[in-house]
Scaffold this active site. Structure first.
Site, PDB file in Angstrom:
ATOM      1  CG  ASP A   1      -2.118  -0.908   1.020  1.00  0.00           C
ATOM      2  OD1 ASP A   1      -2.423  -1.236  -0.142  1.00  0.00           O
ATOM      3  OD2 ASP A   1      -2.716  -1.318   2.033  1.00  0.00           O
TER       4      ASP A   1
ATOM      5  CE  LYS B   1       7.086  -2.257   5.842  1.00  0.00           C
ATOM      6  NZ  LYS B   1       6.057  -1.680   6.692  1.00  0.00           N
TER       7      LYS B   1
HETATM    8  P1  FBP Z   1       3.378  -4.156   7.231  1.00  0.00           P
HETATM    9  O1  FBP Z   1       2.637  -4.847   6.124  1.00  0.00           O
HETATM   10  O2  FBP Z   1       3.051  -2.724   7.366  1.00  0.00           O
HETATM   11  O3  FBP Z   1       4.860  -4.402   7.093  1.00  0.00           O
HETATM   12  O4  FBP Z   1       2.980  -4.821   8.633  1.00  0.00           O
HETATM   13  C1  FBP Z   1       2.834  -6.177   8.759  1.00  0.00           C
HETATM   14  C2  FBP Z   1       2.397  -6.618  10.142  1.00  0.00           C
HETATM   15  O5  FBP Z   1       3.510  -6.937  10.936  1.00  0.00           O
HETATM   16  C3  FBP Z   1       1.441  -7.803  10.010  1.00  0.00           C
HETATM   17  O6  FBP Z   1       2.148  -9.006   9.974  1.00  0.00           O
HETATM   18  C4  FBP Z   1       0.554  -7.645  11.221  1.00  0.00           C
HETATM   19  O7  FBP Z   1      -0.731  -8.185  10.998  1.00  0.00           O
HETATM   20  C5  FBP Z   1       0.465  -6.150  11.375  1.00  0.00           C
HETATM   21  O8  FBP Z   1       1.647  -5.615  10.816  1.00  0.00           O
HETATM   22  C6  FBP Z   1       0.335  -5.725  12.798  1.00  0.00           C
HETATM   23  O9  FBP Z   1       0.128  -4.350  12.827  1.00  0.00           O
HETATM   24  P2  FBP Z   1       0.487  -3.399  14.034  1.00  0.00           P
HETATM   25  O10 FBP Z   1       1.957  -3.184  13.998  1.00  0.00           O
HETATM   26  O11 FBP Z   1      -0.218  -2.135  13.704  1.00  0.00           O
HETATM   27  O12 FBP Z   1       0.058  -4.059  15.291  1.00  0.00           O
END
Ligand code: FBP
Length: 538
Positions: A173, A199
């Site tokens: 995104d 990333k």
């Molecule tokens: P990104 O796609 O932004 O890298 O984040 C992935 C992630 O780690 C997922 O695996 C998980 O579901 C989510 O972020 C958790 O989000 P938060 O950090 O907001 O708790």
């Protein structure tokens, strides 16, 4: 600040670069590109950045001095090991082009650009963060850059700081939005380039040109270490079934990779559940049958890996969650939303334990999605398997003892010190981004390929972000987005699991990977993920 012995030793590690980036660099343009689907629509939406050529960098005999340039960097979304190395690669790359170049970090994610919160990243600061995990150097955030007012605020601060390029380090995104920003800045002719970097620990930002997103390697190795430790405990005590949920919002790449590294008794892959339209009951029955089969051999223990996003891939749960997402947005409270569920979803909802019902109705994330990391699927499955085994016992189909323990591994791996692979890959992605900037490119993602070969043979270059896009429905409207890579059931990693899982279910074939090693023999320290090795072996 007190530092651990590893931190001190690791600070001195010099990440490796592809040969093409080690001295003078020559740019080679490939053929014009097309988006992966919906070419006409994407072309219309991105008239300035559509169709740009692929770029490869090659080693050149001489190194040209470039003019000094100021660049801004943003960390976007969830943490992933190696983010600091992208920034140090960017810093070193800029300084190698011209020592008077400056790097500014926007604080707290994309909101830093809009709110004009920033700091200059000097060599003293950068040196503190080389080869470390985390995003704490400038912080991250989940604010979406989508509105033109936000883009204009970006222009204001870039003009003030004389910033000519922005590097956005993020997932699918954030990179989609980086491209929208690049397009807007070209339309406005404001002279600000935008470059993205891939990333996410989830591993779902990958395609033909982006072999892996950074952080996936380290996070999977951290989880696999702990899964291996739990397996050894299970095999020693022989009295628990461990249900381990693994992060990865939607795709099951993390669970699959950890499954390949550790060989558990069961590794659920959400994409297969969806493809086979497996109900929750069918998943529970599969697990209960394995528990019973192992119990018949006297093994009342085992390990089950569960991808975080599973719940959203189970057909009846998917419908229930979708209805809840819509109803919670329009109703004033949870009770009202639940009362408006369709008859089928209401029955599914009623069949769930109270704790899970509550978790399904918690606050949505900024995209209106249920926060899957907060749903305790591991506990749900333990409870349901227990009930199933009780009824199997009553029918004489199961003789044994079942004691389930739940775990969730996610945040434990997101900020680990990057493995050698991620340390090198991230540094190369950042360093490479400066070459794209120096070449005047915008709307590109930094790309480093051939990553199962030694680092000096890696191929550095750039991929137009529009090439990875298709149209998808978001918030009820069709939007151009980078296609998310789910686990492919016809891909080599899943096939490897499928070939072996019957044996792994009944026999005890656990593998204990141990902790990430940073110093030592290359076969211990420098292996890429099984996923990457199997995918690249084609
Ligand atoms: P990104 O796609 O932004 O890298 O984040 C992935 C992630 O780690 C997922 O695996 C998980 O579901 C989510 O972020 C958790 O989000 P938060 O950090 O907001 O708790």
């Amino acid at each position: 600040m007190t530092k651990s012995a590893l931190q001190i030793a690791r600070a001195a590690y010099q990440p490796k670069l592809p040969k093409a980036l080690q001295g003078g660099v020559a740019l080679k343009e490939g053929k014009a590109t097309q988006s992966v689907a919906d070419q006409e629509e994407i072309k219309k939406l991105f008239p300035n950045t559509y169709g740009m050529p692929l770029i490869t960098f090659e080693a050149a005999a001489s190194k040209a001095e470039a003019p000094a340039i100021n660049v801004g960097v943003i960390l976007s979304g969830g943490q992933a090991p190696g983010g600091h190395n992208v920034i140090s690669g960017l810093f070193d790359g800029l300084k190698s082009l011209n020592k008077d170049s400056k790097l500014y970090g926007f604080l707290g994610g994309p909101s830093g650009l809009i709110d004009h919160k920033y700091m200059e990243l000097t060599s003293d600061i950068i040196d503190e963060y080389r080869n470390t995990g985390g995003f704490d150097i400038i912080g991250s955030g989940r604010t979406k850059l989508e509105e033109t007012e936000q883009f204009d605020k970006g222009i204001e601060i870039c003009n003030k700081l004389n910033i000519k390029a922005l590097v956005i380090i993020g997932g699918d995104d954030s990179n989609t939005n980086a491209c929208v920003l690049a397009e807007y800045y070209l339309q406005k002719k404001c002279g600000i380039q935008v470059i993205g970097c891939p990333k996410t620990i989830d591993g779902d930002l990958k395609n033909e040109m982006i072999e892996t997103s950074f952080g996936f390697d380290t996070a999977c190795k951290v989880y696999s270490e702990v899964i291996g430790n739990i397996m050894r405990d299970a095999n020693s005590a022989k009295k628990y079934w461990h249900f381990i949920k693994l992060m990865g919002r939607s795709a099951s790449h993390i669970a699959l990779e950890c499954g390949l590294q550790t060989q558990p008794n069961i590794c659920i892959v959400s994409e297969e559940v969806e493809e086979k339209k497996m109900t929750l009951d069918a998943i529970v029955s599969n697990i209960a049958n394995t528990v019973a089969a192992r119990a018949a051999n006297g093994n009342n223990f085992g390990v089950v890996l569960i991808p975080e996003g599973l719940i959203e891939f189970i057909p009846e749960m998917k419908v229930l969650i979708k209805e809840l997402n819509d109803l919670l947005a329009e109703c004033s409270d949870v009770k009202c939303a639940v009362s408006k569920l369709s008859a089928t979803s209401a029955a599914v909802y009623a069949s769930l334990p109270e704790g899970i019902q509550k978790q399904l109705t918690l606050d949505r994330d900024p995209h209106g999605n249920v926060q899957v990391s907060l749903i305790e699927t591991e506990k749900l499955l333990i409870e349901m398997v227990k009930v199933k085994l009780d009824s199997m016992k009553a029918e004489g189909k199961y003789v044994g003892k079942f004691s389930g323990l739940g775990h969730f591994f996610g945040y434990e791996g997101r900020c680990a010190a990057p493995s050698n692979f991620d340390a090198d890959y991230c540094y190369a992605l950042g360093f490479n981004a400066t070459q794209l900037i120096a070449s005047g490119k915008t709307g590109y993602m930094s790309s480093v390929r051939n990553t199962t070969a030694p680092a000096d043979q890696w191929i550095a270059g750039g991929v137009p972000v529009t090439m990875m896009m298709n149209m998808e429905k978001r918030h009820g409207a069709m939007k151009p987005v980078i296609q998310k890579a789910l686990v492919r059931l016809d891909g080599a990693p899943f096939k490897k699991l499928a070939e072996n899982r019957e044996k792994w279910a009944i026999d005890t074939c656990y593998v204990y990977p141990g902790p990430i090693q940073y110093f030592g023999p290359t076969e211990v320290c420098d292996q890429p993920t099984k996923t990457l090795a199997l995918e690249q072996a084609k």
